[in-house]
Design a protein around this motif. Sequence first.
Motif, mmCIF file in Angstrom:
data_model
loop_
_atom_site.group_PDB
_atom_site.id
_atom_site.type_symbol
_atom_site.label_atom_id
_atom_site.label_comp_id
_atom_site.label_asym_id
_atom_site.label_seq_id
_atom_site.Cartn_x
_atom_site.Cartn_y
_atom_site.Cartn_z
ATOM 1 N N ALA A 122 -12.239 -13.289 9.761
ATOM 2 C CA ALA A 122 -12.995 -15.205 9.481
ATOM 3 C C ALA A 122 -13.085 -15.672 10.837
ATOM 4 O O ALA A 122 -14.183 -16.290 10.618
ATOM 5 C CB ALA A 122 -11.234 -15.815 8.673
ATOM 6 N N TRP A 123 -12.391 -15.911 11.867
ATOM 7 C CA TRP A 123 -12.892 -16.868 12.739
ATOM 8 C C TRP A 123 -14.103 -15.966 13.716
ATOM 9 O O TRP A 123 -15.145 -16.621 13.983
ATOM 10 C CB TRP A 123 -11.527 -17.196 14.119
ATOM 11 C CG TRP A 123 -12.040 -17.797 15.354
ATOM 12 C CD1 TRP A 123 -11.965 -18.851 14.982
ATOM 13 C CD2 TRP A 123 -12.841 -17.565 16.196
ATOM 14 N NE1 TRP A 123 -12.660 -18.765 16.388
ATOM 15 C CE2 TRP A 123 -12.727 -17.744 17.025
ATOM 16 C CE3 TRP A 123 -12.857 -15.746 16.687
ATOM 17 C CZ2 TRP A 123 -13.672 -17.734 18.057
ATOM 18 C CZ3 TRP A 123 -13.497 -15.176 18.104
ATOM 19 C CH2 TRP A 123 -13.494 -16.664 18.843
ATOM 20 N N VAL A 124 -13.833 -14.506 13.554
ATOM 21 C CA VAL A 124 -15.027 -13.317 14.220
ATOM 22 C C VAL A 124 -16.399 -14.019 14.337
ATOM 23 O O VAL A 124 -16.934 -13.845 14.124
ATOM 24 C CB VAL A 124 -14.765 -12.528 14.836
ATOM 25 C CG1 VAL A 124 -16.302 -11.861 14.976
ATOM 26 C CG2 VAL A 124 -14.012 -12.329 15.713
ATOM 27 N N ILE A 125 -16.664 -13.798 12.054
ATOM 28 C CA ILE A 125 -17.471 -13.711 11.100
ATOM 29 C C ILE A 125 -17.622 -14.888 11.147
ATOM 30 O O ILE A 125 -19.257 -14.944 11.268
ATOM 31 C CB ILE A 125 -17.139 -12.982 10.067
ATOM 32 C CG1 ILE A 125 -17.031 -11.759 9.884
ATOM 33 C CG2 ILE A 125 -18.241 -13.151 8.770
ATOM 34 C CD1 ILE A 125 -16.011 -10.758 8.977
ATOM 35 N N GLY A 126 -16.745 -16.054 10.833
ATOM 36 C CA GLY A 126 -17.872 -17.346 10.899
ATOM 37 C C GLY A 126 -18.150 -18.360 12.064
ATOM 38 O O GLY A 126 -19.099 -18.610 12.061
ATOM 39 N N HIS A 127 -17.323 -17.553 13.620
ATOM 40 C CA HIS A 127 -17.668 -18.636 14.451
ATOM 41 C C HIS A 127 -18.798 -17.706 14.910
ATOM 42 O O HIS A 127 -20.274 -18.130 15.911
ATOM 43 C CB HIS A 127 -17.169 -18.638 15.950
ATOM 44 C CG HIS A 127 -17.171 -19.354 16.934
ATOM 45 N ND1 HIS A 127 -17.302 -20.929 16.737
ATOM 46 C CD2 HIS A 127 -16.696 -19.040 17.853
ATOM 47 C CE1 HIS A 127 -17.999 -21.039 18.310
ATOM 48 N NE2 HIS A 127 -17.773 -20.157 19.073
ATOM 49 N N LEU A 128 -18.966 -16.388 15.097
ATOM 50 C CA LEU A 128 -19.647 -15.584 15.975
ATOM 51 C C LEU A 128 -20.519 -15.279 15.281
ATOM 52 O O LEU A 128 -21.872 -14.879 16.204
ATOM 53 C CB LEU A 128 -19.099 -14.317 16.813
ATOM 54 C CG LEU A 128 -17.938 -14.405 17.681
ATOM 55 C CD1 LEU A 128 -17.237 -13.705 18.214
ATOM 56 C CD2 LEU A 128 -17.882 -16.081 18.834
ATOM 57 N N VAL A 129 -20.814 -15.146 13.895
ATOM 58 C CA VAL A 129 -22.043 -14.536 13.640
ATOM 59 C C VAL A 129 -23.329 -15.867 13.267
ATOM 60 O O VAL A 129 -24.189 -15.853 12.511
ATOM 61 C CB VAL A 129 -21.663 -13.666 12.072
ATOM 62 C CG1 VAL A 129 -22.492 -13.369 11.849
ATOM 63 C CG2 VAL A 129 -21.088 -12.139 12.879
ATOM 64 N N PHE A 130 -22.027 -16.180 11.686
ATOM 65 C CA PHE A 130 -22.830 -17.837 11.626
ATOM 66 C C PHE A 130 -22.545 -19.136 12.201
ATOM 67 O O PHE A 130 -23.056 -20.430 11.934
ATOM 68 C CB PHE A 130 -21.706 -17.849 9.966
ATOM 69 C CG PHE A 130 -21.907 -16.804 9.293
ATOM 70 C CD1 PHE A 130 -23.314 -16.639 8.245
ATOM 71 C CD2 PHE A 130 -21.206 -15.137 9.174
ATOM 72 C CE1 PHE A 130 -23.620 -15.897 6.857
ATOM 73 C CE2 PHE A 130 -21.670 -14.612 8.076
ATOM 74 C CZ PHE A 130 -22.858 -14.564 7.472
#
Length: 310
Positions: A243-251
């Motif tokens: 959730a952190w990777v997708i939320g921070h790095l992607v979005f």
Amino acid sequence: MQDAITGIATIWIVIAVGWLTAHLGLVDHGGRRLMSLLAFNVGTPMLMFALLSTASLDHLFSTTALVSVLAVAATMAVYFAVAPWVFRPGVRGLVIGALASAYTNANNFGLPVALALLGDGTRIAPILLLQVGLLQPLALVILDARNARSAAHRPSPWHYVAIPFKNPITVGILLGLAANVLPVTVPALVSEPVALIGNVAVPLMLLAFGASLRLDPLPGSGPHRAHVWFTVVLKVLVHPLLAWVIGHLVFGLTGPALYAVVVLGALPAAQNVYVVATRYRAAELLARDAVFWTTILSVGTLLAAAALFG
């Protein structure tokens, strides 16, 4: 934080009562199964209707909701990439294991946590709607279809089409969504008894879960142990990390929005997973142990998230 601790304590007190009823001989295996079946066939459909008929659907279209959905999908993808080859649990065991690794306790555990840590209980709505509107019906269709294939007769294609509409939980979900989006008002003569019956679902789940802790082998023991710990690690550590990777790095999420998706990912596996496993007699001990350990260990992950992002 006090509200979150109160919510966690409430859950474990009810589980302890279930354990005590079994220890005193008031509930045996048959009684424990009856509680689970009542929760599945009566209480949960009513609860789903009551929740979905009044839930705000606006939250489905936010970036944080999309990130939460993608985190669930990514966690399940990791599970399916490993579990079939390492643990070989069969189709029904894979369905239960996938749910245990990513199906969040969004209602009786997630709501007080969202209020205490995020200050906004509506944050839980998207993940709840995703689970009860998509993940659970899909899992039930697969399990029902598998049972049908195991029967002596070969069902027609129409049988599989009709499966979702024969399941009481799916029917409750669909009726709740219909009552929400259509320009109709559910009369009090219907909504009040439905809500009253729906209120027994969560206590029955927790009591049955507690009874199983006394009647079945202790959590973490048995040949399914490695499979259990794999699902626990996915739910407690991998899910919030993704959730952190997708939320921070992607979005590019930061601040409260990023904190919210990490907290939602860190919530433990839902008791519904155990109820479904009991209903279909599929990987029951796996579901029970995963719910037990994630409910304990997720507290540490949530506190770590609060310290890092809160």
